[in-house]
Design a protein around this motif. Structure first.
Motif, short mmCIF file in Angstrom:
data_model
loop_
_atom_site.label_atom_id
_atom_site.label_comp_id
_atom_site.label_asym_id
_atom_site.label_seq_id
_atom_site.Cartn_x
_atom_site.Cartn_y
_atom_site.Cartn_z
N THR A 167 -90.59 6.03 -22.84
CA THR A 167 -89.53 5.76 -23.81
C THR A 167 -90.11 5.37 -25.17
OG1 THR A 167 -87.95 5.07 -22.11
CG2 THR A 167 -87.60 4.23 -24.35
N SER A 188 -82.91 6.59 -19.08
CA SER A 188 -82.37 5.24 -19.02
C SER A 188 -81.14 5.15 -18.11
CB SER A 188 -82.03 4.74 -20.42
OG SER A 188 -81.23 5.67 -21.11
N LEU A 239 -80.98 1.79 -22.65
CA LEU A 239 -82.22 1.19 -22.19
C LEU A 239 -82.00 -0.25 -21.73
CD1 LEU A 239 -85.28 1.26 -21.80
CD2 LEU A 239 -85.54 0.64 -24.21
N ALA A 264 -80.50 -0.57 -18.33
CA ALA A 264 -81.52 -0.39 -17.30
C ALA A 264 -82.35 -1.66 -17.12
CB ALA A 264 -82.44 0.79 -17.66
#
Length: 288
Positions: free
Chosen positions: A92, A107, A213, A216
């Motif tokens: 990422t 994600s 993100l 997650a």
């Protein structure tokens, strides 16, 4: 982002696109033996490749150092899941630096797996099972609900940051268009407030990739981890690096994903120590 599969075809030279044999694809070692050049066309291979390989190796080594010393609290399966997540954070980071995007499948895929993984491996949610506790590990149901709370917290905190940023841009736009705008713009003290991007409809403060993100991160590491990453560690690192970047490049756009990823990895390693440090500063415990 370039529509390349990670499975097929196998690795190839980015210049001549010749497939790379397995003996030329050994991490770091092959790069050193080939003097950083493709065996077929002799064009120099970017140093980024061994750098990412070394960074990934360092990530694995740090996780092993922290977790394998306590196999009861961090069984190998938990460490393996966190290692895979750390690799996703590395991916990422460099995609966001290059393309200024965070791939949704990566994600959102982690977010979709977070609750099932925490139900199967309750030890992932160590924030509800602190090291100093003599209590048994959390139940699968408790870990599942903790993961859900982390997903909600991660998304909500990023949304909150986005709203604050949009409000700031609205203030900049209002001041710049007011009768005081020219005077404020000439003022050295307040120039930073009215110059630069100022349209809240065009300038994205926090992107959707950052939100995904953080869902997650919260799903796997819990709501306290999402809080630490979003409100403390990532802004701290981002502000320090951002000032240097802005002064050197004059570019107002800074990818935020790398700072979120770095903060998440720090929390993976030292979450309880960071929480204890914040608690000691915010809560004074009287001496007995």
């Amino acid at each position: 982002p370039d529509d390349h599969s990670i499975a097929k075809p196998r690795s190839f030279c980015p210049s001549c696109r010749t497939p790379i044999a397995w003996w030329d694809n050994l991490p770091i070692l092959s790069y050193a033996l080939l003097n950083g050049r493709c065996r077929a066309c002799r064009v120099r291979i970017p140093f980024r490749y061994p750098m990412v390989e070394a960074l990934t190796g360092a990530v694995f080594a740090l996780l092993a150092w922290r977790h394998l010393a306590d196999p009861v609290r961090y069984p190998p399966a938990v460490t393996a899941v966190l290692a895979a997540f750390a690799v996703c954070l590395v991916i990422t980071t460099f995609i966001d630096i290059d393309y200024r995007i965070i791939p949704y499948p990566l994600s959102l895929g982690i977010t979709a797996l977070a609750i099932p993984l925490c139900v199967l491996l309750p030890g992932l949610q160590t924030e509800i099972w602190p090291p100093w506790s003599a209590a048994p590990p959390p139940s699968r149901l408790e870990a599942g609900f903790a993961s859900l709370a982390g997903i909600v917290a991660g998304a909500g905190l990023i949304d909150l940051m986005g709203l604050v940023g949009m409000g700031y841009l609205w203030v900049k736009q209002t001041l710049k268009r007011s009768s005081f705008g020219p005077a404020l713009e000439r003022s050295g003290l307040t120039r930073w407030l009215v110059t630069g991007p100022s349209d809240p409809l065009k300038d994205v403060v926090v992107g959707g990739g950052d939100l995904n993100l953080m869902t997650a991160v919260g799903g796997l590491l819990g709501w306290k981890a999402a809080l630490l990453v979003t409100l403390f560690l990532a802004p701290l690192v981002g502000s320090l690096v951002g000032v240097v970047y802005l002064m050197s490049t004059k570019d107002h756009y800074i990818a935020y994903g790398p700072f979120l990823a770095l903060a998440a990895f720090l929390v993976m390693l030292w979450r309880n120590e960071i929480l204890a440090w914040f608690a000691s500063g915010l809560v004074r415990i009287p001496a007995s």
